[in-house]
Enzyme design. Structure first.
Site, PDB file in Angstrom:
ATOM      1  N   GLY A  73       0.787  -1.245   0.000  1.00 56.48           N
ATOM      2  CA  GLY A  73       0.000   0.000   0.000  1.00 56.48           C
ATOM      3  C   GLY A  73       0.809   1.278   0.000  1.00 56.48           C
ATOM      4  O   GLY A  73       0.338   2.308  -0.487  1.00 56.48           O
ATOM      5  N   ASP A 113      -4.975   2.886  10.632  1.00 57.92           N
ATOM      6  CA  ASP A 113      -6.389   2.629  10.919  1.00 57.92           C
ATOM      7  C   ASP A 113      -6.502   2.234  12.393  1.00 57.92           C
ATOM      8  O   ASP A 113      -6.576   3.093  13.263  1.00 57.92           O
ATOM      9  CB  ASP A 113      -6.893   1.553   9.958  1.00 57.92           C
ATOM     10  CG  ASP A 113      -8.372   1.264  10.112  1.00 57.92           C
ATOM     11  OD1 ASP A 113      -9.088   2.061  10.728  1.00 57.92           O
ATOM     12  OD2 ASP A 113      -8.822   0.202   9.608  1.00 57.92           O
ATOM     13  N   ASP A 166      -5.746  -0.441  -1.536  1.00 57.64           N
ATOM     14  CA  ASP A 166      -6.533  -1.366  -2.339  1.00 57.64           C
ATOM     15  C   ASP A 166      -7.828  -1.765  -1.652  1.00 57.64           C
ATOM     16  O   ASP A 166      -7.980  -1.657  -0.440  1.00 57.64           O
ATOM     17  CB  ASP A 166      -5.738  -2.643  -2.584  1.00 57.64           C
ATOM     18  CG  ASP A 166      -5.644  -3.510  -1.324  1.00 57.64           C
ATOM     19  OD1 ASP A 166      -5.168  -2.995  -0.296  1.00 57.64           O
ATOM     20  OD2 ASP A 166      -6.090  -4.673  -1.356  1.00 57.64           O
ATOM     21  N   ARG A 175      -5.155   0.144  -6.571  1.00 56.88           N
ATOM     22  CA  ARG A 175      -3.882   0.690  -6.095  1.00 56.88           C
ATOM     23  C   ARG A 175      -3.292   1.689  -7.078  1.00 56.88           C
ATOM     24  O   ARG A 175      -2.530   2.574  -6.704  1.00 56.88           O
ATOM     25  CB  ARG A 175      -2.865  -0.436  -5.889  1.00 56.88           C
ATOM     26  CG  ARG A 175      -3.178  -1.397  -4.760  1.00 56.88           C
ATOM     27  CD  ARG A 175      -1.945  -2.233  -4.452  1.00 56.88           C
ATOM     28  NE  ARG A 175      -2.212  -3.409  -3.645  1.00 56.88           N
ATOM     29  CZ  ARG A 175      -2.290  -3.420  -2.304  1.00 56.88           C
ATOM     30  NH1 ARG A 175      -2.174  -2.292  -1.629  1.00 56.88           N
ATOM     31  NH2 ARG A 175      -2.509  -4.535  -1.656  1.00 56.88           N
TER      32      ARG A 175
HETATM   33  P1  IMP Z   1      -4.120  -1.070  10.995  1.00 55.71           P
HETATM   34  O1  IMP Z   1      -3.129  -2.086  11.465  1.00 55.71           O
HETATM   35  O2  IMP Z   1      -5.528  -1.405  11.410  1.00 55.71           O
HETATM   36  O3  IMP Z   1      -3.749   0.352  11.357  1.00 55.71           O
HETATM   37  O4  IMP Z   1      -4.214  -1.199   9.440  1.00 55.71           O
HETATM   38  C1  IMP Z   1      -3.236  -0.833   8.605  1.00 55.71           C
HETATM   39  C2  IMP Z   1      -3.426  -1.480   7.250  1.00 55.71           C
HETATM   40  O5  IMP Z   1      -4.789  -1.791   6.966  1.00 55.71           O
HETATM   41  C3  IMP Z   1      -3.013  -0.514   6.182  1.00 55.71           C
HETATM   42  O6  IMP Z   1      -1.660  -0.675   5.848  1.00 55.71           O
HETATM   43  C4  IMP Z   1      -3.914  -0.871   5.027  1.00 55.71           C
HETATM   44  O7  IMP Z   1      -3.312  -1.873   4.243  1.00 55.71           O
HETATM   45  C5  IMP Z   1      -5.149  -1.449   5.651  1.00 55.71           C
HETATM   46  N1  IMP Z   1      -6.247  -0.459   5.678  1.00 55.71           N
HETATM   47  C6  IMP Z   1      -6.789   0.132   6.757  1.00 55.71           C
HETATM   48  N2  IMP Z   1      -7.757   0.997   6.414  1.00 55.71           N
HETATM   49  C7  IMP Z   1      -7.824   0.953   5.076  1.00 55.71           C
HETATM   50  C8  IMP Z   1      -8.640   1.636   4.107  1.00 55.71           C
HETATM   51  O8  IMP Z   1      -9.498   2.501   4.403  1.00 55.71           O
HETATM   52  N3  IMP Z   1      -8.412   1.320   2.806  1.00 55.71           N
HETATM   53  C9  IMP Z   1      -7.478   0.412   2.420  1.00 55.71           C
HETATM   54  N4  IMP Z   1      -6.699  -0.241   3.273  1.00 55.71           N
HETATM   55  C10 IMP Z   1      -6.874   0.021   4.603  1.00 55.71           C
HETATM   56 MG    MG Z   2      -1.559  -2.382   3.551  1.00 52.01          MG
END
Ligand code: IMP
Ligand code: MG
Length: 178
Positions: free
Chosen positions: A44, A103, A159, A165
């Site tokens: 990403g 996120d 994605d 992407r």
């Molecule tokens: P976290 O560990 O929950 O902070 O998530 C991080 C990963 O989740 C990111 O590197 C993204 O690959 C994916 N992700 C989280 N939110 C989104 C979104 O809104 N769109 C696409 N990918 C997301």
């Molecule tokens: Mg990712």
């Protein structure tokens, strides 16, 4: 999520370019005279990684890691697994993790601790996007491109099921749009 169409453009290539340049000035100020290792998180972060590479004018090497915490759905599993590890020795180096979006914070919290444990002098984070509504664990993010509301974002590296992407702008999946 049933929808599979994209909404309107949230941030254009021009807006992203301008923000990348601003953040690069902050990084150059914070790490003046230091050696930097940019660590891009596949897949990403690729577009934001290139923006950081082109804009940050410091003594730099780059590397990549791949982690998995999501399947092909839009929900996080909360578990982080290293799929591709670093090949660079980061001992006593200043690491900047380059990520697409914060996120829940799970991925970055894990990576920050992991890279600190490998002896980095400092570990900073540059994330293209921050989605505070999703946060479940605390993590300090040093450089944030843009803050977004609670939508599923796609484009500019991000994605949905590996698609979108390549869009040269940031948009979102539109549940209702057909
Ligand atoms: P976290 O560990 O929950 O902070 O998530 C991080 C990963 O989740 C990111 O590197 C993204 O690959 C994916 N992700 C989280 N939110 C989104 C979104 O809104 N769109 C696409 N990918 C997301
Ligand atoms: Mg990712």
């Amino acid at each position: 999520m049933t929808g599979d169409t994209v909404g309107s453009v949230m941030f254009t290539q021009e807006e992203i370019n301008a923000r990348a340049a601003e953040i690069a000035r902050d990084i150059e100020r914070d790490l003046a005279g230091e050696q930097v290792v940019l660590v891009g998180i596949l897949r990403g972060a690729v577009m934001w990684m290139v923006d950081m590479m082109k804009n940050v004018n410091l003594d730099m090497v780059i590397d990549f890691m791949a982690v998995s915490s999501y399947g092909s759905s839009t929900k996080s599993s909360g578990i982080v697994k290293i799929v591709k590890d670093l090949e660079t020795d980061i001992k006593d180096k200043n690491v900047i993790i380059v990520e697409d979006i914060v996120d829940s914070g799970t991925t970055l919290k894990y990576l920050k601790e992991y890279l600190s444990g490998r002896g980095a002098k400092t570990v900073r984070i540059s994330a293209l996007l921050d989605k505070p509504a999703g946060r479940r664990v605390d993590v300090d993010v040093d450089y944030i491109g843009f803050t977004v509301d609670d939508r599923f974002i796609v484009g500019y590296g991000l994605d949905y099921d590996q698609r979108y992407r390549n869009l040269p702008y940031i948009t979102y999946l539109d549940d209702d749009g057909e």
